[in-house]
Motif scaffolding. Sequence first.
Motif, PDB file in Angstrom:
ATOM      1  N   GLN A 107     -10.529  -0.822   7.262  1.00  0.00           N
ATOM      2  CA  GLN A 107     -11.379  -1.652   6.420  1.00  0.00           C
ATOM      3  C   GLN A 107     -10.525  -2.070   5.236  1.00  0.00           C
ATOM      4  N   ARG A 109     -10.096  -4.363   1.618  1.00  0.00           N
ATOM      5  CA  ARG A 109     -10.725  -5.085   0.516  1.00  0.00           C
ATOM      6  C   ARG A 109      -9.600  -5.740  -0.284  1.00  0.00           C
ATOM      7  N   ARG A 119     -13.433 -11.238   1.116  1.00  0.00           N
ATOM      8  CA  ARG A 119     -12.686 -10.219   0.362  1.00  0.00           C
ATOM      9  C   ARG A 119     -12.660  -8.911   1.125  1.00  0.00           C
ATOM     10  N   GLU A 120     -13.641  -8.682   1.993  1.00  0.00           N
ATOM     11  CA  GLU A 120     -13.718  -7.450   2.771  1.00  0.00           C
ATOM     12  C   GLU A 120     -13.816  -7.779   4.247  1.00  0.00           C
TER      13      GLU A 120
END
Length: 167
Positions: A107, A109, A119-120
């Motif tokens: 994941q 960010r 952004r993620e």
Amino acid sequence: MAGKKKGGNTVEAVWRLAEPIAQSLGLSLWDVRFEKEGVQWFLRIFVDKPEGVGIDDCVEMSRAVNDPLDELDPIDCAYCMEVCSPGMGRELVRPAHFKAYLGSPVQVRAIRPLADGRREFTAVLKSYEDGVLTLLDGGNELALAQNTLSRVRLVDDDFVGGFEEDE
């Protein structure tokens, strides 16, 4: 983020102290952080091992590092020391972390939005070299400098054991 005393960086000094202690206990040192939360400072020592870290490992490491840390005295303010596992959704921060988990879903960010506005997102960590992560995002390959990312974590479902640093 890291305080200074006696001419050295707190995190680096604690790392140098804690790493051989962790190794003597059959643990790998994952990370050391000196962070302020509210008015309180926290020294966090993250340890790992192939079969995973339990509370007894954390207690043993805490006891083993306590007196040498007091003797070294690298921190000039009150703080709380915590010894813990990096956990299943562990944050990847050091080059050895990225290299150990190549091929794993992560994941991500970003500090600023990517060209597509995100952004993620979740992607597969394809490679890591000289501070640049190459990620497989769907069918697309994406190269991002580590310093443009605020966080990279393993996706919990992919975690299959501890970390052993090869370097």
